[in-house]
Design an enzyme around this catalytic site. Structure first.
Site, mmCIF file in Angstrom:
data_model
loop_
_atom_site.group_PDB
_atom_site.id
_atom_site.type_symbol
_atom_site.label_atom_id
_atom_site.label_comp_id
_atom_site.label_asym_id
_atom_site.label_seq_id
_atom_site.Cartn_x
_atom_site.Cartn_y
_atom_site.Cartn_z
ATOM 1 C CE1 TYR A 29 3.307 7.685 12.718
ATOM 2 C CE2 TYR A 29 3.544 9.950 11.689
ATOM 3 C CZ TYR A 29 2.706 8.871 11.858
ATOM 4 O OH TYR A 29 1.354 8.639 11.405
ATOM 5 C CG ASP A 45 -5.589 -10.134 -10.185
ATOM 6 O OD1 ASP A 45 -4.705 -9.140 -10.014
ATOM 7 O OD2 ASP A 45 -5.675 -11.224 -10.037
ATOM 8 C CG ASP A 58 0.838 -1.900 -12.904
ATOM 9 O OD1 ASP A 58 1.651 -2.101 -11.912
ATOM 10 O OD2 ASP A 58 -0.364 -2.599 -13.016
ATOM 11 C CB ALA A 116 5.032 -5.034 -11.004
ATOM 12 C CE LYS A 161 4.135 -8.605 -8.226
ATOM 13 N NZ LYS A 161 3.036 -7.854 -8.219
ATOM 14 C CG HIS A 163 -8.333 -17.137 -7.905
ATOM 15 N ND1 HIS A 163 -8.772 -16.003 -8.036
ATOM 16 C CD2 HIS A 163 -6.841 -16.884 -7.993
ATOM 17 C CE1 HIS A 163 -8.294 -14.995 -7.763
ATOM 18 N NE2 HIS A 163 -6.750 -15.566 -7.661
HETATM 19 C C1 LIG Z 1 1.823 -7.498 -8.531
HETATM 20 C C2 LIG Z 1 1.482 -6.628 -9.305
HETATM 21 C C3 LIG Z 1 0.452 -5.554 -8.710
HETATM 22 C C4 LIG Z 1 -0.090 -5.449 -7.493
HETATM 23 O O1 LIG Z 1 0.984 -5.416 -6.574
HETATM 24 P P1 LIG Z 1 0.841 -6.032 -4.976
HETATM 25 O O2 LIG Z 1 2.409 -5.745 -4.360
HETATM 26 O O3 LIG Z 1 0.848 -7.392 -5.030
HETATM 27 O O4 LIG Z 1 -0.148 -5.270 -4.305
HETATM 28 C C5 LIG Z 1 -0.115 -4.499 -9.538
HETATM 29 N N1 LIG Z 1 0.461 -4.538 -10.903
HETATM 30 C C6 LIG Z 1 1.329 -5.591 -11.673
HETATM 31 C C7 LIG Z 1 1.582 -5.876 -13.052
HETATM 32 C C8 LIG Z 1 1.721 -6.534 -10.646
HETATM 33 O O5 LIG Z 1 2.429 -7.630 -11.328
#
Ligand SMILES: *Cc1c(COP(=O)(O)O)cnc(C)c1O
Length: 457
Positions: free
Chosen positions: A72, A125, A214, A216, A257, A449
């Site tokens: 844990y 988004d 951000d 990803a 990603k 969507h």
């Molecule tokens: C996918 C993504 C997110 C959100 O991540 P999740 O793992 O789907 O919650 C945030 N910012 C970018 C640029 C993304 O491509």
């Protein structure tokens, strides 16, 4: 003779694919109300819905799963993961979360206050959602080049420094941070240059505003810097990543990603106050700070995934495949957002289905046609996704109407790319005969969507 390009890996385990007949697909799509999110995955032959969490893990990642420590608190898996994040990004403090939006939720719970303004290069988004749900405002400061799908510039994801400065000047004292998204997902997986990262951070810092990356697709962004920006050709992906993050203050990451895991995310920063603040939200939302919504085994697999996906060969294989698909579309004259980005192709549906009026959703129609043609599932990034104006409740037809085809990491072969291109060509060849689109029969008041129900006109 020069040897041709080939993948930097070989295949050890396979998953059979299911083909179907056109008659079956007609029925399935009708049952799904012409919304591909409502299809069963087994009704799909080649799935290009998203590149999120759909990558194939390596044998080393699977081996790491077996070594997971499920304690844990204080699990060895956490420390292995933390050390890898520290090594690749250079940040001291690391908080795991179960995915990217959870990282946003935890960090923004601490940072975002009602009335704040948060500029960014086309916020993703969920990022926008986490800002707006806190009654703050997300302002897009992407460069104007990004709006022209046919313009070929190397770093179309860049921030416009003029737009950013205007926002910073007009909102002094009210900007808790700026979000820099790499690659810029919303405008088509387009990269941001090192120069733009540096100048954006310098500008923000001059106004006392920290920058949150951000992240990803940070590794794909580093690949584009290496291959397109002067002075970086001889640097490794890991060196470039370290330099990218040396300019900014914190990161949120969707590890689904470029971490090449099926689920995962994290926050990292050098700012002790932010770390202490975010920790308080991690515990109630995600769990204790050494697991944050993740299994020990998944932290292990993520550490391994980050290490191997910041190697040049791995990224070259991936980007090469996306560019190969783009080259086939060039051959057939099918218009897409140029130059192709890192993770997906965005077909310009307005330019393909010219006879379908925008009120009948051309990109959604094209998505349906491609599925019917060959069982390939793409995703509409267009007028249905754009939703209605919150005030007038009118459909928003102002933006682009695109069919997005995401390529999963290490999953499909170039033969599959040829199938996708041929299917698109078949639809493209009969584009002038497609004169009617779809109409909405039912829609949710928000994020319509995913669940919208349509009928074919
Ligand atoms: C996918 C993504 C997110 C959100 O991540 P999740 O793992 O789907 O919650 C945030 N910012 C970018 C640029 C993304 O491509």
């Amino acid at each position: 003779m020069e040897l041709p390009f080939a993948e930097a890996w070989k295949i050890k385990m396979i998953e059979p694919l299911r083909k179907s007949t056109r008659a079956e697909r007609e029925q399935w799509l009708k049952d799904a109300h012409y919304n591909v999110f409502m299809l069963k995955a087994e009704q799909v032959y080649i799935d290009c819905l998203t590149d999120s969490g759909t990558g194939a893990m390596s044998d080393r990642q699977w081996a790491e799963l077996m070594l997971g420590d499920e304690s844990y608190a204080g699990a060895t898996s956490f420390f292995k993961f933390e050390a890898m994040v520290q090594k690749i990004f250079g940040f001291k403090y690391v908080i795991p979360t179960h995915q990217g939006r959870a990282a946003e939720n935890v960090l923004f719970s601490y940072l975002v206050k009602e009335g704040n303004v948060i500029p960014g290069n086309a916020h993703f988004d969920t990022t926008k959602g986490h800002i707006e749900s806190r009654k703050a405002q997300a302002i897009d400061v992407t460069c104007d080049e990004a709006r022209d799908t046919q313009l070929e510039v190397p770093f179309k994801g860049n921030v416009s420094l003029e737009k950013l400065e205007r926002v910073l000047e007009q909102n002094k004292g009210n900007v808790p941070f700026m979000v820099l998204t790499i690659t810029n997902n919303t405008v088509g997986g387009q990269p941001v240059s090192m120069q733009n990262i540096r100048e954006t951070a310098e500008l923000c810092h001059r106004y006392g505003v920290p920058v949150v990356m951000d992240s990803a697709r940070f590794a794909e962004n580093a690949y584009f810097i290496k291959t397109r920006e002067a002075g970086y050709a001889d640097k490794t992906i890991k060196e470039i990543a370290r330099e990218m993050y040396s300019h900014v203050d914190a990161m949120t990451m969707s590890a689904k990603k470029d971490g090449v895991v099926n689920m995962g995310g994290f926050i990292a920063t050098d700012n002790k106050d932010w770390y202490e603040g975010a920790k308080l939200y991690c515990i109630p939302f995600e769990g204790f700070i050494t697991y944050g919504g993740m299994n020990g085994r998944d932290l292990n697999a993520l550490a391994q995934g980050l290490d191997e996906n910041t190697e040049f060969d791995m990224l070259e294989t991936r980007i090469h495949q996306v560019q190969y698909l783009a080259s086939l579309l060039d051959e057939y004259g099918i218009p897409y957002q140029r130059p192709v980005g890192g993770h997906a192709l965005f077909i310009d549906a307005d330019k393909v289905l010219c006879n379908v009026p925008k009120e009948e959703f051309p990109a959604q129609t094209l998505t349906c046609e491609l599925y019917l043609e060959a069982g390939i599932r793409g995703c509409e990034i267009g007028y249905i996704l754009a939703d209605r104006d919150p005030e007038t409740r009118e459909n928003r037809f102002g933006g682009l109407d695109l069919l997005r085809l995401c390529i999963a990491r290490r999953v499909y072969t170039d033969n599959h790319m040829r199938v996708i291109a041929a299917a698109l060509k078949n639809v493209y060849d009969r584009r002038n005969d497609i004169t009617r689109g779809v109409a909405i029969e039912w829609e949710a008041p928000l994020m319509r969507h995913f669940t919208v129900q349509l009928k074919r006109l």
